[in-house]
Design a protein around this motif. Structure first.
Motif, PDB file in Angstrom:
ATOM      1  N   ARG A 181       0.937  -1.012   0.574  1.00 42.12           N
ATOM      2  CA  ARG A 181       0.462   0.073   0.117  1.00 42.12           C
ATOM      3  C   ARG A 181       0.594   1.449  -0.276  1.00 42.12           C
ATOM      4  O   ARG A 181       1.969   1.193   0.903  1.00 42.12           O
ATOM      5  N   VAL A 182       0.377   2.020  -0.801  1.00 42.82           N
ATOM      6  CA  VAL A 182       1.098   3.537  -1.017  1.00 42.82           C
ATOM      7  C   VAL A 182       0.719   4.394  -0.645  1.00 42.82           C
ATOM      8  O   VAL A 182      -0.804   4.712  -1.795  1.00 42.82           O
ATOM      9  N   ASN A 183       0.594   5.527   0.184  1.00 43.49           N
ATOM     10  CA  ASN A 183      -0.394   6.962   0.331  1.00 43.49           C
ATOM     11  C   ASN A 183       0.301   8.019   0.612  1.00 43.49           C
ATOM     12  O   ASN A 183       1.926   7.632   0.993  1.00 43.49           O
ATOM     13  N   ALA A 184      -0.267   9.292   1.105  1.00 40.68           N
ATOM     14  CA  ALA A 184       0.406  10.323   1.140  1.00 40.68           C
ATOM     15  C   ALA A 184      -0.001  11.176   2.218  1.00 40.68           C
ATOM     16  O   ALA A 184      -1.617  10.786   2.406  1.00 40.68           O
ATOM     17  N   VAL A 185       0.339  11.328   3.926  1.00 40.27           N
ATOM     18  CA  VAL A 185      -0.396  12.397   4.650  1.00 40.27           C
ATOM     19  C   VAL A 185       0.300  13.884   3.749  1.00 40.27           C
ATOM     20  O   VAL A 185       1.484  14.011   4.023  1.00 40.27           O
ATOM     21  N   VAL A 186      -1.439  14.635   3.744  1.00 44.24           N
ATOM     22  CA  VAL A 186      -0.310  15.539   3.795  1.00 44.24           C
ATOM     23  C   VAL A 186      -1.248  16.628   4.589  1.00 44.24           C
ATOM     24  O   VAL A 186      -2.066  17.162   4.469  1.00 44.24           O
ATOM     25  N   PRO A 187      -0.038  16.915   5.429  1.00 43.38           N
ATOM     26  CA  PRO A 187      -0.693  18.373   6.382  1.00 43.38           C
ATOM     27  C   PRO A 187      -0.676  20.001   5.550  1.00 43.38           C
ATOM     28  O   PRO A 187      -0.358  20.098   4.472  1.00 43.38           O
ATOM     29  N   GLY A 188      -1.691  20.269   6.409  1.00 49.42           N
ATOM     30  CA  GLY A 188      -1.863  22.246   6.677  1.00 49.42           C
ATOM     31  C   GLY A 188      -1.019  22.825   7.154  1.00 49.42           C
ATOM     32  O   GLY A 188       0.524  22.735   6.737  1.00 49.42           O
ATOM     33  N   TRP A 189      -1.143  23.900   7.679  1.00 48.23           N
ATOM     34  CA  TRP A 189      -0.147  24.553   8.447  1.00 48.23           C
ATOM     35  C   TRP A 189       0.416  24.201   9.473  1.00 48.23           C
ATOM     36  O   TRP A 189      -0.416  24.108  10.693  1.00 48.23           O
TER      37      TRP A 189
ATOM     38  N   VAL B 199      -0.179  15.019  12.739  1.00 44.98           N
ATOM     39  CA  VAL B 199       0.182  14.019  11.372  1.00 44.98           C
ATOM     40  C   VAL B 199       0.303  12.991  11.943  1.00 44.98           C
ATOM     41  O   VAL B 199       0.240  12.592  10.906  1.00 44.98           O
ATOM     42  N   ALA B 200       1.234  12.771  12.736  1.00 45.94           N
ATOM     43  CA  ALA B 200       2.112  11.419  12.900  1.00 45.94           C
ATOM     44  C   ALA B 200      -0.033  10.335  13.236  1.00 45.94           C
ATOM     45  O   ALA B 200       0.126   8.809  13.247  1.00 45.94           O
TER      46      ALA B 200
ATOM     47  N   SER C  23      -4.036   6.844  -1.848  1.00 46.40           N
ATOM     48  CA  SER C  23      -5.075   7.927  -1.391  1.00 46.40           C
ATOM     49  C   SER C  23      -4.169   9.200  -0.435  1.00 46.40           C
ATOM     50  O   SER C  23      -2.903   9.277   0.208  1.00 46.40           O
ATOM     51  N   PHE C  24      -4.147   9.941  -0.587  1.00 45.13           N
ATOM     52  CA  PHE C  24      -4.264  11.745  -0.354  1.00 45.13           C
ATOM     53  C   PHE C  24      -4.910  11.890   1.261  1.00 45.13           C
ATOM     54  O   PHE C  24      -6.188  12.254   1.256  1.00 45.13           O
ATOM     55  N   LEU C  25      -4.247  11.592   2.425  1.00 42.39           N
ATOM     56  CA  LEU C  25      -5.399  12.555   3.353  1.00 42.39           C
ATOM     57  C   LEU C  25      -5.222  13.146   4.350  1.00 42.39           C
ATOM     58  O   LEU C  25      -3.349  13.216   4.527  1.00 42.39           O
ATOM     59  N   THR C  26      -5.307  14.373   3.770  1.00 39.06           N
ATOM     60  CA  THR C  26      -5.540  16.080   4.415  1.00 39.06           C
ATOM     61  C   THR C  26      -6.062  16.039   6.253  1.00 39.06           C
ATOM     62  O   THR C  26      -6.570  15.973   6.632  1.00 39.06           O
ATOM     63  N   VAL C  27      -4.516  16.694   6.720  1.00 36.46           N
ATOM     64  CA  VAL C  27      -4.409  16.952   7.529  1.00 36.46           C
ATOM     65  C   VAL C  27      -4.186  18.848   7.719  1.00 36.46           C
ATOM     66  O   VAL C  27      -3.138  18.714   7.778  1.00 36.46           O
ATOM     67  N   ASP C  28      -5.014  19.018   7.760  1.00 36.75           N
ATOM     68  CA  ASP C  28      -5.052  20.287   7.236  1.00 36.75           C
ATOM     69  C   ASP C  28      -5.672  21.471   7.974  1.00 36.75           C
ATOM     70  O   ASP C  28      -6.403  22.929   8.348  1.00 36.75           O
TER      71      ASP C  28
END
Length: 246
Positions: free
Chosen positions: A167-175, A208-209, A226-231
């Motif tokens: 499985r390959v994913n991204a976690v996308v932080p905001g500020w 984020v963690a 998937s791109f799990l946005t944490v913003d």
């Protein structure tokens, strides 16, 4: 030998360090990779490795170290290079470093682990992305381009490696309020801005963690590409017409 090993690249940073601590709850050991291992907080579960993501030998070094510990169940790439400079003055070397430590290093590491057959069954590979991949902030052309490329690498590998059950994913932080952001903007400015963000606060490295912990868990066993946005809603709030209602 640990049942499963987690590898965190950039473990000396705020976000990388938080990811390492989170994955230590579910993995027998965490290989903490940083170009300055002195930045990695000492812990009984941590194995440290000195490696610079810009080094052409980076992936080989990390793969060899990880394979020597045990089967790798999770990998987090949490390294980026960001220089604020207009596109007409930013140097080629600066843009190349953004690309080298971000998408190129992540791709090299991920495929190196696959080629070495170092991954455990159902392994999770995670890239720490950025809103910059789709929202091109000015004066960040290298960083923007690197995260755009990183996003495409995540999508491509998730597609290609699904038959391997990787499985390959991204976690996308905001500020996220980190030491690096404080260095760029100053604590006073960040204090003033915090209340203006959609949720009235900055995100934390732990926010984020927590997302990384999820996508690396068995509960996310059907989550890939998937791109799990944490913003905190920041990305959704950016689309405003000049002079229009907030």
């Amino acid at each position: 030998m640990p049942d499963r090993v987690a590898v965190v690249v950039g473990a000396g940073g705020d976000i990388g360090g938080a990811c390492a601590r989170r994955l230590a709850r579910t993995h027998g050991a965490v290989l903490c990779v940083d170009r300055d291992p002195a930045r990695v907080a000492p812990a009984g579960w941590a194995r440290t490795l000195t490696a610079d993501a810009a080094d052409p030998a980076f992936a080989d070094t990390v793969v060899a170290a990880a394979a020597g510990i045990g089967p790798v169940g999770a990998v987090v790439h949490a390294v980026a290079f960001e220089e604020h400079a207009p596109a007409v003055t930013v140097t080629r070397a600066s843009v190349e470093r953004s690309l080298a430590v971000g998408p190129l290093a992540a791709l090299s590491l991920f495929r190196g682990l696959v080629a070495a057959e170092a991954l455990a069954a159902g392994a999770s590979l995670v890239a720490i992305g950025s809103l910059h991949a789709t929202v091109p902030f000015p004066d960040c052309v290298g960083y923007n381009a690197a995260h755009g490329a990183l996003a495409q690498i995540v999508r491509t590998l998730a597609h290609e490696w699904a038959p391997r059950r990787i499985r390959v994913n991204a976690v996308v932080p905001g500020w996220i309020r980190t030491a690096g952001e404080a260095g760029l903007y100053g604590d006073g400015h960040l204090d003033r801005v915090a209340a203006l963000l959609p949720l009235g606060r900055f995100g934390t490295a732990e926010d984020v963690a927590a997302a990384v912990g999820y996508v690396c868990s068995d509960e996310a066993g059907y989550v890939s590409g998937s791109f799990l946005t944490v913003d905190g809603g920041l990305g959704a709030s950016l689309a405003r017409l000049p002079g229009g209602a907030a």
